[in-house]
Scaffold this active site. Sequence first.
Site, mmCIF file in Angstrom:
data_model
loop_
_atom_site.group_PDB
_atom_site.id
_atom_site.type_symbol
_atom_site.label_atom_id
_atom_site.label_comp_id
_atom_site.label_asym_id
_atom_site.label_seq_id
_atom_site.Cartn_x
_atom_site.Cartn_y
_atom_site.Cartn_z
ATOM 1 N N THR A 36 44.534 35.522 36.375
ATOM 2 C CA THR A 36 45.584 34.539 36.065
ATOM 3 C C THR A 36 45.095 33.135 36.367
ATOM 4 O O THR A 36 44.366 32.929 37.335
ATOM 5 C CB THR A 36 46.821 34.828 36.940
ATOM 6 N N SER A 38 44.465 28.765 34.811
ATOM 7 C CA SER A 38 44.031 27.964 33.668
ATOM 8 C C SER A 38 42.618 28.342 33.213
ATOM 9 O O SER A 38 42.305 28.236 32.024
ATOM 10 C CB SER A 38 44.103 26.475 34.021
ATOM 11 N N THR A 39 41.764 28.787 34.136
ATOM 12 C CA THR A 39 40.408 29.213 33.734
ATOM 13 C C THR A 39 40.479 30.543 32.989
ATOM 14 O O THR A 39 39.804 30.740 31.969
ATOM 15 C CB THR A 39 39.486 29.319 34.972
ATOM 16 N N GLY A 90 39.810 33.764 38.053
ATOM 17 C CA GLY A 90 39.418 32.491 38.652
ATOM 18 C C GLY A 90 39.567 32.537 40.158
ATOM 19 O O GLY A 90 39.821 33.594 40.749
ATOM 20 N N ALA A 91 39.421 31.385 40.776
ATOM 21 C CA ALA A 91 39.585 31.284 42.230
ATOM 22 C C ALA A 91 39.948 29.854 42.584
ATOM 23 O O ALA A 91 39.641 28.917 41.840
ATOM 24 C CB ALA A 91 38.302 31.681 42.950
ATOM 25 N N GLU A 111 46.797 40.332 41.438
ATOM 26 C CA GLU A 111 45.348 40.103 41.260
ATOM 27 C C GLU A 111 44.560 41.042 42.168
ATOM 28 O O GLU A 111 43.553 41.630 41.757
ATOM 29 C CB GLU A 111 45.014 38.639 41.575
ATOM 30 N N LYS A 129 35.198 24.374 42.963
ATOM 31 C CA LYS A 129 35.791 25.469 43.758
ATOM 32 C C LYS A 129 34.835 26.006 44.832
ATOM 33 O O LYS A 129 35.236 26.798 45.672
ATOM 34 C CB LYS A 129 36.194 26.627 42.839
HETATM 35 C C1 5RP Z 1 46.242 32.511 40.516
HETATM 36 C C2 5RP Z 1 44.858 32.360 41.011
HETATM 37 C C3 5RP Z 1 43.923 31.576 40.180
HETATM 38 O O1 5RP Z 1 42.810 32.352 39.888
HETATM 39 C C4 5RP Z 1 43.509 30.343 40.928
HETATM 40 O O2 5RP Z 1 44.666 29.630 41.326
HETATM 41 C C5 5RP Z 1 42.619 29.439 40.064
HETATM 42 O O3 5RP Z 1 43.380 28.898 39.032
HETATM 43 P P1 5RP Z 1 42.789 27.899 37.970
HETATM 44 O O4 5RP Z 1 41.841 28.670 37.120
HETATM 45 O O5 5RP Z 1 44.005 27.418 37.215
HETATM 46 O O6 5RP Z 1 42.106 26.784 38.705
HETATM 47 O O7 5RP Z 1 44.475 32.846 42.037
HETATM 48 O O8 5RP Z 1 47.052 33.162 41.445
#
Ligand code: 5RP
Length: 227
Positions: A36, A38-39, A90-91, A111, A129
């Site tokens: 989940t 944006s990535t 993502g993270a 997740e 990150k």
């Molecule tokens: C969602 C997550 C996402 O992987 C994390 O917040 C990174 O998000 P983004 O890709 O938008 O930076 O853990 O619960």
Amino acid sequence: MTATPSAPMTQDQLKTLVGQAALAYVTPDTVVGVGTGSTVDKFIDALAASGIRIAGAVSSSVRSTERMKALGIAVLEASEVSSLDVYIDGADEIDHQGHMVKGGGAALTREKIVADLAKTFVCIADESKQVEALGRFPLPVEVIPMAAAQITRRFAAMGATARLREGCVTDNSCHILDVTGLRITDPAAFEADVNQWPGVVTVGVFARNKASVCLLGTAEGVKTLTF
Ligand code: 5RP
């Protein structure tokens, strides 16, 4: 004639880059675990556009499920599979051993459940990150609402500050505390400890389910880190 230096890639472009790079980890006709954020949205879009035929996806959130369904990707329940080859997510932070902080999008519990089904966790992230030690990003902790106050006090006793994420109700009808003031030097021990506090549903440290691979979007292109 001197070459014009190209503009540095934006964070959004780096996310697109790693979302596309993750396609290399998708085996046709298998079920893929999908995270989940944006990535991951970039990965979902790349997967839909790639023409790679998969047997379906196990999704970690309502958000990703809706996006995949809208793009014609079949979504299966976690209970319909006994294992996955790969989970792509993502993270919010990743250290040099592949330990992560996740949950910025409030999807950490699902997740972790989907990650636990997978043989390989592929983390896709832009270079902002990467951290030396977890704790810079406020640590998300999903909690049963009635326990939020006492869990907040437990973090205060550790010298940290937990704040309720305003207006956030998770896909599991729980709340999120965002915890600042932590420096997590032993992620596995921290995860194991906080996870057994009464009322904690999931702590956003992913040490037991750490990344196997990280596709890191950098100014020089995608770096593949293996752990
Ligand atoms: C969602 C997550 C996402 O992987 C994390 O917040 C990174 O998000 P983004 O890709 O938008 O930076 O853990 O619960």
